[in-house]
Design an enzyme around this catalytic site. Structure first.
Site, short mmCIF file in Angstrom:
data_model
loop_
_atom_site.label_atom_id
_atom_site.label_comp_id
_atom_site.label_asym_id
_atom_site.label_seq_id
_atom_site.Cartn_x
_atom_site.Cartn_y
_atom_site.Cartn_z
N ASP A 46 50.69 36.16 29.65
CA ASP A 46 50.39 36.16 31.08
C ASP A 46 49.56 37.41 31.35
O ASP A 46 50.07 38.54 31.26
CB ASP A 46 51.69 36.19 31.88
CG ASP A 46 51.48 36.26 33.39
OD1 ASP A 46 50.31 36.38 33.83
OD2 ASP A 46 52.48 36.23 34.13
N VAL A 47 48.28 37.24 31.65
CA VAL A 47 47.40 38.41 31.79
C VAL A 47 47.73 39.25 33.01
O VAL A 47 47.21 40.36 33.16
CB VAL A 47 45.90 38.00 31.82
CG1 VAL A 47 45.50 37.34 30.52
CG2 VAL A 47 45.60 37.12 33.02
N ASN B 284 38.56 35.55 28.91
CA ASN B 284 38.15 34.32 29.57
C ASN B 284 39.14 33.84 30.63
O ASN B 284 38.82 32.93 31.40
CB ASN B 284 37.96 33.22 28.52
CG ASN B 284 37.34 31.97 29.08
OD1 ASN B 284 36.24 32.01 29.65
ND2 ASN B 284 38.04 30.85 28.96
N TYR C 200 36.31 34.97 45.18
CA TYR C 200 35.94 34.75 43.78
C TYR C 200 34.74 35.61 43.41
O TYR C 200 34.71 36.25 42.35
CB TYR C 200 35.64 33.27 43.56
CG TYR C 200 35.26 32.93 42.14
CD1 TYR C 200 36.23 32.88 41.14
CD2 TYR C 200 33.95 32.65 41.79
CE1 TYR C 200 35.90 32.57 39.84
CE2 TYR C 200 33.60 32.34 40.49
CZ TYR C 200 34.58 32.30 39.51
OH TYR C 200 34.24 31.99 38.22
N THR D 200 33.92 21.86 34.36
CA THR D 200 35.26 22.18 33.88
C THR D 200 36.30 21.42 34.69
O THR D 200 35.99 20.89 35.77
CB THR D 200 35.53 23.69 34.02
OG1 THR D 200 35.49 24.04 35.42
CG2 THR D 200 34.48 24.51 33.27
#
Length: 217
Positions: free
Chosen positions: A19-20, A46, A111, A146
């Protein structure tokens, strides 16, 4: 003739869950990867999440959440990996940035802010770690085909029209493929790009730099 002897097949990719947004989790995963691989040459940052809306549309909690993953997540991974990367003869970090870092896109304030931070972070890291033998670059994809973009399209009132609009804003007339982004990352991670650091590589169908005339003009 194709050799189907199982003993001749290369080992599958190794995976370690992390979990970053949790420093301990990141450090544990990096340590496990180093143990399994016998060292570390390349890190690809990423992990990321999306966000929609203008500057008014997300509360403080959402701003903190997206920054925690998209920016601090990269910080945590790089921080854990750097001691091992310094021991490599061809160390590289590649950060996944975005066209949103360098072009104003509607309904992407949060974002875009995180990706602008990623771009600046990439430059600062490249300066800090060049003399330690660690190159740092980023890729700036345009709108990529994606699952996340697919979910956005599915939620639109007219998914087909929305997809056409996203494709049309890229001069190539289509969305970027995940494989094309992966190819750019592979290049930046490779020793073949050993003279490249502090660079952003656009993979955007010409969106950042080209201004084509409309068809027929």
């Amino acid at each position: 003739m194709l050799d189907l002897d199982p003993s001749s097949v290369e080992k599958p990719l190794l995976g370690h869950r992390a979990d970053v947004s949790d420093d301990a989790s990141v450090r544990q995963a990096v340590a496990a990867a180093v143990t399994d691989l016998g060292g570390l040459d390349v890190v690809v940052n990423n992990a990321g999440i999306g966000a929609q809306g203008t500057v008014e549309d997300n509360d403080d909690e959402e701003w903190h959440r997206v920054f925690d993953v998209n920016v601090l997540g990269m910080v945590r991974v790089a921080r854990a990996a750097l001691p091992h990367l310094r021991e490599s003869s061809h160390a590289a970090i590649v950060n996944t940035c975005s066209i949103a870092a360098t072009a104003g896109l509607p309904q992407r304030a949060l974002y875009s802010a995180t990706k602008g931070a990623v771009y600046s972070l990439t430059l600062a890291m490249a300066a800090d770690h060049l003399r330690e033998g660690v190159r740092v670059n980023c890729v700036n994809p345009g709108t990529a085909d994606t699952p996340w973009v697919g979910r956005l399209l599915d939620s639109a009132s007219d998914p087909a029209a929305e997809r056409a609009a996203l494709a049309a804003r890229q001069p190539s007339g289509r969305l970027v493929s995940a494989a094309e982004v992966a190819g750019a990352i592979a290049y930046l991670a490779s020793p073949l790009s050993g003279a490249t650091t502090g660079t952003s590589l656009a993979v955007d169908g010409g969106m950042q730099g080209l201004r084509l005339r409309p068809v027929g003009q």
